[in-house]
Design a protein around this motif. Sequence first.
Motif, PDB file in Angstrom:
ATOM      1  N   ILE A 113       8.004  13.684 -27.966  1.00 60.25           N
ATOM      2  CA  ILE A 113       8.457  12.751 -29.007  1.00 60.25           C
ATOM      3  C   ILE A 113       9.061  11.493 -28.371  1.00 60.25           C
ATOM      4  N   SER A 114       9.713  11.661 -27.207  1.00 56.79           N
ATOM      5  CA  SER A 114      10.301  10.461 -26.591  1.00 56.79           C
ATOM      6  C   SER A 114       9.194   9.545 -26.066  1.00 56.79           C
ATOM      7  N   LEU A 115       8.107  10.134 -25.573  1.00 57.83           N
ATOM      8  CA  LEU A 115       6.986   9.316 -25.097  1.00 57.83           C
ATOM      9  C   LEU A 115       6.327   8.585 -26.267  1.00 57.83           C
ATOM     10  N   MET A 116       6.139   9.321 -27.353  1.00 54.21           N
ATOM     11  CA  MET A 116       5.471   8.691 -28.497  1.00 54.21           C
ATOM     12  C   MET A 116       6.355   7.592 -29.093  1.00 54.21           C
ATOM     13  N   PHE A 149       9.556  11.623 -13.000  1.00 49.28           N
ATOM     14  CA  PHE A 149       8.910  12.270 -14.142  1.00 49.28           C
ATOM     15  C   PHE A 149       9.924  13.113 -14.904  1.00 49.28           C
ATOM     16  N   SER A 150      10.710  13.871 -14.147  1.00 48.89           N
ATOM     17  CA  SER A 150      11.629  14.797 -14.790  1.00 48.89           C
ATOM     18  C   SER A 150      12.737  14.065 -15.549  1.00 48.89           C
ATOM     19  N   LEU A 151      13.204  12.937 -15.007  1.00 47.62           N
ATOM     20  CA  LEU A 151      14.288  12.229 -15.691  1.00 47.62           C
ATOM     21  C   LEU A 151      13.784  11.283 -16.777  1.00 47.62           C
ATOM     22  N   SER A 152      12.472  11.211 -16.947  1.00 49.51           N
ATOM     23  CA  SER A 152      11.866  10.304 -17.947  1.00 49.51           C
ATOM     24  C   SER A 152      12.212   8.847 -17.678  1.00 49.51           C
ATOM     25  N   ILE A 206      14.264  17.033 -20.262  1.00 46.77           N
ATOM     26  CA  ILE A 206      13.889  18.441 -20.052  1.00 46.77           C
ATOM     27  C   ILE A 206      12.566  18.704 -20.744  1.00 46.77           C
ATOM     28  N   GLY A 207      11.573  19.065 -19.970  1.00 47.84           N
ATOM     29  CA  GLY A 207      10.263  19.276 -20.590  1.00 47.84           C
ATOM     30  C   GLY A 207       9.353  20.075 -19.680  1.00 47.84           C
ATOM     31  N   LEU A 208       8.053  19.839 -19.835  1.00 52.60           N
ATOM     32  CA  LEU A 208       7.087  20.541 -18.989  1.00 52.60           C
ATOM     33  C   LEU A 208       7.372  20.251 -17.520  1.00 52.60           C
TER      34      LEU A 208
HETATM   35  N1  PFF Z   1      10.710  14.303 -18.469  1.00 54.29           N
HETATM   36  C1  PFF Z   1       9.620  14.962 -19.122  1.00 54.29           C
HETATM   37  C2  PFF Z   1       9.433  16.321 -18.476  1.00 54.29           C
HETATM   38  O1  PFF Z   1      10.141  16.645 -17.531  1.00 54.29           O
HETATM   39  O2  PFF Z   1       8.568  17.049 -18.925  1.00 54.29           O
HETATM   40  C3  PFF Z   1       8.328  14.195 -19.055  1.00 54.29           C
HETATM   41  C4  PFF Z   1       8.480  12.762 -19.417  1.00 54.29           C
HETATM   42  C5  PFF Z   1       8.975  12.427 -20.674  1.00 54.29           C
HETATM   43  C6  PFF Z   1       8.196  11.803 -18.476  1.00 54.29           C
HETATM   44  C7  PFF Z   1       9.195  11.108 -20.975  1.00 54.29           C
HETATM   45  C8  PFF Z   1       8.395  10.476 -18.768  1.00 54.29           C
HETATM   46  C9  PFF Z   1       8.883  10.162 -20.002  1.00 54.29           C
HETATM   47  F1  PFF Z   1       9.081   8.899 -20.288  1.00 54.29           F
END
Ligand code: PFF
Length: 455
Positions: free
Chosen positions: A327-330, A225-228, A24-26
């Motif tokens: 933070i998960s990306l970093m 993107f949304s599910l990372s 859950i993010g941008l």
């Molecule tokens: N899922 C995040 C969002 O919806 O904003 C973005 C994101 C985070 C994409 C982590 C990929 C990722 F590995």
Amino acid sequence: MAPKSRETFGSRMGMLLAMAGSAIGLGNIWRFPYTLGQNGGAAFLLLYVLMLVLICLPVMISEYLLGRRGGSNPFRTFDILAPGTKWRWIGFMAVLSSACILSFYCVVGGWSVKYLADACSGVLMSFDGDYSDLFGSFISNPWKPLFYTLVFLGITGLIIALGVRKGIERMSKLMIKVLFLIIVLVVIRSLTLPGAMEGVRYMFVPDFSKVTADTCIAAMGQAFFSLSIGCGCILTYASYVDKKENIAASSAWIAFFDTTFAIVAGLAIIPAVYAIALMNGVNPNVSAGPGLVFITLPGVFKAMPLGGVAALLFFLALLLAAITSAISLMEVVVAFIIEELRRSRVHAVVTCFLLCGGVGVFCSLSFGPLEGFKLFGLSVFDFFDYITSNIMLPAGGLLLAVFAGWRLKRANYLDELTNSGNLNIPRWLSLTIYYLLKLVAPLAISLIFINCILS
Ligand code: PFF
């Protein structure tokens, strides 16, 4: 060698909320509503859900499964599971994808810091002119957005420097709860405006005439993107997970949570845009692109009763969501630096800050002084956004699914999925997931790519 004892998440709830926080993010609040708006509303939503079930969930399960089995950063995980082969470069590509995403993500994160500050100080609601001028003059300024980008990246770095339990887990738990509460409040405000139901109808009544090859790739890119997934985030978090976790159930739960949140965020935004447009007798503009949240919404907040409070809550939610994902990306990059380059956590955080901040500067400047500089016809920001979401993540997902489906032995896959037979997952279900990730997901991703190249 990787350090002997790696940190783990402290509780099941903490782990689930950290993964949900990553998802859950941008992508849900900023990207989903305008992508939905640009691609035919409900028709896009249907396509999105289809991609989610047939492609993304199996890919997510494979990423989770590989991360837990390997118990390391993406690069080493593939080396552990397929020693001495070139597969480890998929892991490296995942780390690179995460760094590329973070580089443009922190720019939008910076915008949310600025908008939250303006909402708090009252500047946002007392502004009298056109909000597109306000946004335009901010993002094209050579210095201001850079400052906010680095503030955002700095906050992210501080949390990561605290470690998995004290930093990632504790912050995600707190922020996700606050985030949910806030977004529900904003939805209530939005749906109780006269005329809001027009916007709800737009979201749920499909217009298939808008569905093209590009819509498919946009829906797939948005779902990844949304599910990372596809860039090692879930894999890295899964390497901190207890062996007793039910992988399939946790993945399904996170996907459900993330999609629900995207729809709820859509309900917070789109009906309000419709209601205010109807009130002013103008056409609702829900396909305003990346400016939807920063240009259209402040105008909507200004026009509605209690708009100042709604704006403050909304931009706080946006910032919290952005931080839990950043933070998960970093962490993907930091885990790689700690374990492969044998640096301390703090050293790794500083390296990542400089690296992603450096590229982030170019992404940010592409709205101002570097506006004319194009990479394959796109601005630096759009280039990073497009190639990561629409190409690198699905390609990463494709390779992950191929690895889990074809390289990992079926017995090992089943062993990991069922926690060595300790979980009572019906055999038809584990086999369905297996064939979805072995055949359906790779085939569907390839077809969407081919279709887009040919169209
Ligand atoms: N899922 C995040 C969002 O919806 O904003 C973005 C994101 C985070 C994409 C982590 C990929 C990722 F590995």
